[in-house]
Design a protein around this motif. Structure first.
Motif, PDB file in Angstrom:
ATOM      1  N   PHE A 159       0.824  -1.203   0.000  1.00  0.00           N
ATOM      2  CA  PHE A 159       0.000   0.000   0.000  1.00  0.00           C
ATOM      3  C   PHE A 159       0.862   1.258   0.000  1.00  0.00           C
ATOM      4  CE2 PHE A 159      -2.949  -3.023   2.145  1.00  0.00           C
ATOM      5  CZ  PHE A 159      -3.949  -3.003   1.187  1.00  0.00           C
ATOM      6  N   LYS A 160       0.455   2.206  -0.802  1.00  0.00           N
ATOM      7  CA  LYS A 160       1.111   3.506  -0.860  1.00  0.00           C
ATOM      8  C   LYS A 160       0.070   4.583  -0.589  1.00  0.00           C
ATOM      9  CE  LYS A 160       3.607   6.580  -4.027  1.00  0.00           C
ATOM     10  NZ  LYS A 160       4.128   6.735  -5.410  1.00  0.00           N
ATOM     11  N   VAL A 161       0.437   5.559   0.224  1.00  0.00           N
ATOM     12  CA  VAL A 161      -0.487   6.639   0.554  1.00  0.00           C
ATOM     13  C   VAL A 161      -0.537   7.657  -0.572  1.00  0.00           C
ATOM     14  CG1 VAL A 161      -0.842   8.614   2.082  1.00  0.00           C
ATOM     15  CG2 VAL A 161      -0.259   6.398   3.045  1.00  0.00           C
ATOM     16  N   ILE A 162      -1.751   8.082  -0.890  1.00  0.00           N
ATOM     17  CA  ILE A 162      -1.957   9.219  -1.788  1.00  0.00           C
ATOM     18  C   ILE A 162      -2.790  10.246  -1.020  1.00  0.00           C
ATOM     19  CG2 ILE A 162      -1.747   7.933  -3.940  1.00  0.00           C
ATOM     20  CD1 ILE A 162      -4.734   7.632  -4.059  1.00  0.00           C
ATOM     21  N   ASN A 163      -2.792  11.468  -1.495  1.00  0.00           N
ATOM     22  CA  ASN A 163      -3.541  12.533  -0.803  1.00  0.00           C
ATOM     23  C   ASN A 163      -3.091  12.705   0.652  1.00  0.00           C
ATOM     24  OD1 ASN A 163      -5.168  13.114  -3.078  1.00  0.00           O
ATOM     25  ND2 ASN A 163      -6.556  11.442  -2.550  1.00  0.00           N
ATOM     26  N   THR A 195      -4.902  -7.476   5.704  1.00  0.00           N
ATOM     27  CA  THR A 195      -5.117  -6.393   4.740  1.00  0.00           C
ATOM     28  C   THR A 195      -5.403  -5.073   5.440  1.00  0.00           C
ATOM     29  OG1 THR A 195      -5.970  -7.948   3.090  1.00  0.00           O
ATOM     30  CG2 THR A 195      -6.489  -5.616   2.774  1.00  0.00           C
ATOM     31  N   VAL A 196      -6.417  -5.050   6.309  1.00  0.00           N
ATOM     32  CA  VAL A 196      -6.781  -3.785   6.968  1.00  0.00           C
ATOM     33  C   VAL A 196      -5.692  -3.350   7.952  1.00  0.00           C
ATOM     34  CG1 VAL A 196      -9.258  -4.079   6.649  1.00  0.00           C
ATOM     35  CG2 VAL A 196      -8.170  -4.964   8.729  1.00  0.00           C
ATOM     36  N   ASN A 197      -4.957  -4.294   8.500  1.00  0.00           N
ATOM     37  CA  ASN A 197      -3.888  -3.938   9.434  1.00  0.00           C
ATOM     38  C   ASN A 197      -2.742  -3.239   8.718  1.00  0.00           C
ATOM     39  OD1 ASN A 197      -3.180  -4.055  12.249  1.00  0.00           O
ATOM     40  ND2 ASN A 197      -1.519  -5.443  11.684  1.00  0.00           N
ATOM     41  N   GLN A 198      -2.351  -3.776   7.571  1.00  0.00           N
ATOM     42  CA  GLN A 198      -1.279  -3.149   6.803  1.00  0.00           C
ATOM     43  C   GLN A 198      -1.703  -1.771   6.298  1.00  0.00           C
ATOM     44  OE1 GLN A 198       1.753  -4.178   6.599  1.00  0.00           O
ATOM     45  NE2 GLN A 198       2.539  -2.655   5.163  1.00  0.00           N
ATOM     46  N   ALA A 199      -2.953  -1.669   5.842  1.00  0.00           N
ATOM     47  CA  ALA A 199      -3.464  -0.376   5.390  1.00  0.00           C
ATOM     48  C   ALA A 199      -3.490   0.631   6.543  1.00  0.00           C
ATOM     49  CB  ALA A 199      -4.861  -0.544   4.799  1.00  0.00           C
ATOM     50  N   SER A 200      -3.892   0.190   7.721  1.00  0.00           N
ATOM     51  CA  SER A 200      -3.933   1.069   8.900  1.00  0.00           C
ATOM     52  C   SER A 200      -2.529   1.534   9.275  1.00  0.00           C
ATOM     53  CB  SER A 200      -4.573   0.329  10.081  1.00  0.00           C
ATOM     54  OG  SER A 200      -5.904  -0.035   9.798  1.00  0.00           O
ATOM     55  N   LYS A 201      -1.576   0.630   9.199  1.00  0.00           N
ATOM     56  CA  LYS A 201      -0.186   0.971   9.514  1.00  0.00           C
ATOM     57  C   LYS A 201       0.320   2.089   8.614  1.00  0.00           C
ATOM     58  CE  LYS A 201       4.396  -1.220   9.886  1.00  0.00           C
ATOM     59  NZ  LYS A 201       5.139  -2.499   9.738  1.00  0.00           N
ATOM     60  N   VAL A 202       0.033   1.964   7.330  1.00  0.00           N
ATOM     61  CA  VAL A 202       0.487   2.963   6.355  1.00  0.00           C
ATOM     62  C   VAL A 202      -0.197   4.307   6.608  1.00  0.00           C
ATOM     63  CG1 VAL A 202       0.449   3.567   3.904  1.00  0.00           C
ATOM     64  CG2 VAL A 202       1.085   1.252   4.602  1.00  0.00           C
ATOM     65  N   LEU A 203      -1.486   4.281   6.922  1.00  0.00           N
ATOM     66  CA  LEU A 203      -2.218   5.523   7.187  1.00  0.00           C
ATOM     67  C   LEU A 203      -1.723   6.208   8.457  1.00  0.00           C
ATOM     68  CD1 LEU A 203      -5.818   4.332   6.236  1.00  0.00           C
ATOM     69  CD2 LEU A 203      -4.473   6.059   5.023  1.00  0.00           C
ATOM     70  N   LEU A 204      -1.419   5.436   9.488  1.00  0.00           N
ATOM     71  CA  LEU A 204      -0.893   6.020  10.720  1.00  0.00           C
ATOM     72  C   LEU A 204       0.482   6.633  10.494  1.00  0.00           C
ATOM     73  CD1 LEU A 204      -1.955   3.418  13.440  1.00  0.00           C
ATOM     74  CD2 LEU A 204      -2.910   5.698  13.070  1.00  0.00           C
ATOM     75  N   ARG A 205       1.299   6.002   9.685  1.00  0.00           N
ATOM     76  CA  ARG A 205       2.612   6.568   9.355  1.00  0.00           C
ATOM     77  C   ARG A 205       2.471   7.888   8.610  1.00  0.00           C
ATOM     78  NH1 ARG A 205       6.270   1.361   7.348  1.00  0.00           N
ATOM     79  NH2 ARG A 205       6.791   0.600   9.434  1.00  0.00           N
ATOM     80  N   ALA A 206       1.338   8.055   7.916  1.00  0.00           N
ATOM     81  CA  ALA A 206       1.073   9.303   7.196  1.00  0.00           C
ATOM     82  C   ALA A 206       0.397  10.338   8.095  1.00  0.00           C
ATOM     83  CB  ALA A 206       0.222   9.022   5.968  1.00  0.00           C
ATOM     84  N   LYS A 207       0.384  10.058   9.415  1.00  0.00           N
ATOM     85  CA  LYS A 207      -0.089  10.997  10.441  1.00  0.00           C
ATOM     86  C   LYS A 207      -1.597  11.004  10.641  1.00  0.00           C
ATOM     87  CE  LYS A 207       4.178  12.289  11.014  1.00  0.00           C
ATOM     88  NZ  LYS A 207       4.960  11.751  12.152  1.00  0.00           N
TER      89      LYS A 207
END
Length: 252
Positions: free
Chosen positions: A191-195, A216-228
């Motif tokens: 997963f890569k963050v956009i916006n 799936t949702v855990n990895q997505a959550s991790k990426v979103l949290l890293r994006a603040k």
């Protein structure tokens, strides 16, 4: 004059013999209700009412607080909740929705999710809603993203901003075909963050159709949290059962 009489006659017939909505699963007519599924099709769903993991919502044995997976792995989402167990009617309806492309089901299935959002969460706590993306190759194959369609119905109901915040950088093997360990490896750095500017300090509701191991949702959550992002909570249509519960059923 004839047109006027004809219209009046049709309106009178509508009052005397009103048309009822048709169930998007079985096509039988039913009286309008909160969820646009007939009673027979609703009864086929194994809803999650009690005995669920306090973290991820997966069905667990009585008096069990956490499932095996949530005891074993770090979770980046605060909580995840789900409508029902991935068996019986719900499994059938999700397959109709995803693989037979019955997009009409999006509204009915999202209505179930809305009931569970109101049951488990305070809708006022969320700043926006997002969803698990498909890789472009899978999107071309299927023609739509089921998680997006569900999220859109939910966003419209609650009047929430619906934002695309993630993209898949690589096509992955379907999670349903992999073991638990392979699922986690399959999703690493997918997963890569956009916006980015839309994420900072936001409380986000993340939508997907099925929760199995939670990879799936855990990895997505991790990426979103890293994006603040400030906090991630999850809602899905269906989940599996705890490993200990499945083992007990098999032994019985």
């Amino acid at each position: 004059m004839i047109d006027v009489l004809s219209r009046l006659f049709n309106e009178l017939c509508d009052l005397i013999y009103p048309e009822f909505p048709k169930c998007p699963v079985c096509e039988n007519e039913f009286e309008a209700r909160e969820v646009e599924l007939c009673e027979k099709c609703i009864e086929k769903i194994n809803f999650v009412y009690e005995d669920y993991c306090s973290k991820c919502g997966k069905v667990v044995d009585e008096n069990t607080e956490l499932c095996v997976d949530c005891k074993s792995y770090e979770r980046y989402f605060t909580t995840a909740r789900t409508v029902g167990v991935y068996d019986g009617g719900l499994k059938e309806y999700i397959k109709f929705f995803k693989y037979q492309k019955r997009r009409r089901l999006a509204k009915s299935l999202a209505q179930l999710m809305i009931i569970y959002i109101e049951r488990f969460y305070d809708p006022r706590e969320f700043d926006l809603i997002t969803y698990i993306p498909l890789h472009k190759s899978r999107m071309q194959e299927r023609g739509f993203n089921q998680a997006y369609l569900l999220a859109k119905e939910i966003a419209d109901y609650f009047n929430w901003p619906l934002l695309s915040l993630l993209m898949r950088e690589q096509a992955t093997v379907k999670q349903s075909k992999l073991s638990k360990l392979a699922r986690r490896k399959n999703l690493k750095q997918q997963f890569k963050v956009i916006n980015h500017q839309q994420i900072n300090q936001q409380k986000i509701l993340l939508v997907d159709d099925i929760y199995t191991t939670g990879a799936t949702v855990n990895q997505a959550s991790k990426v979103l949290l890293r994006a603040k992002a400030k906090e991630i909570k999850v809602i899905t249509l269906a989940t599996g059962k705890d490993l200990n519960l499945n083992k007990g059923i098999a032994e019985f």
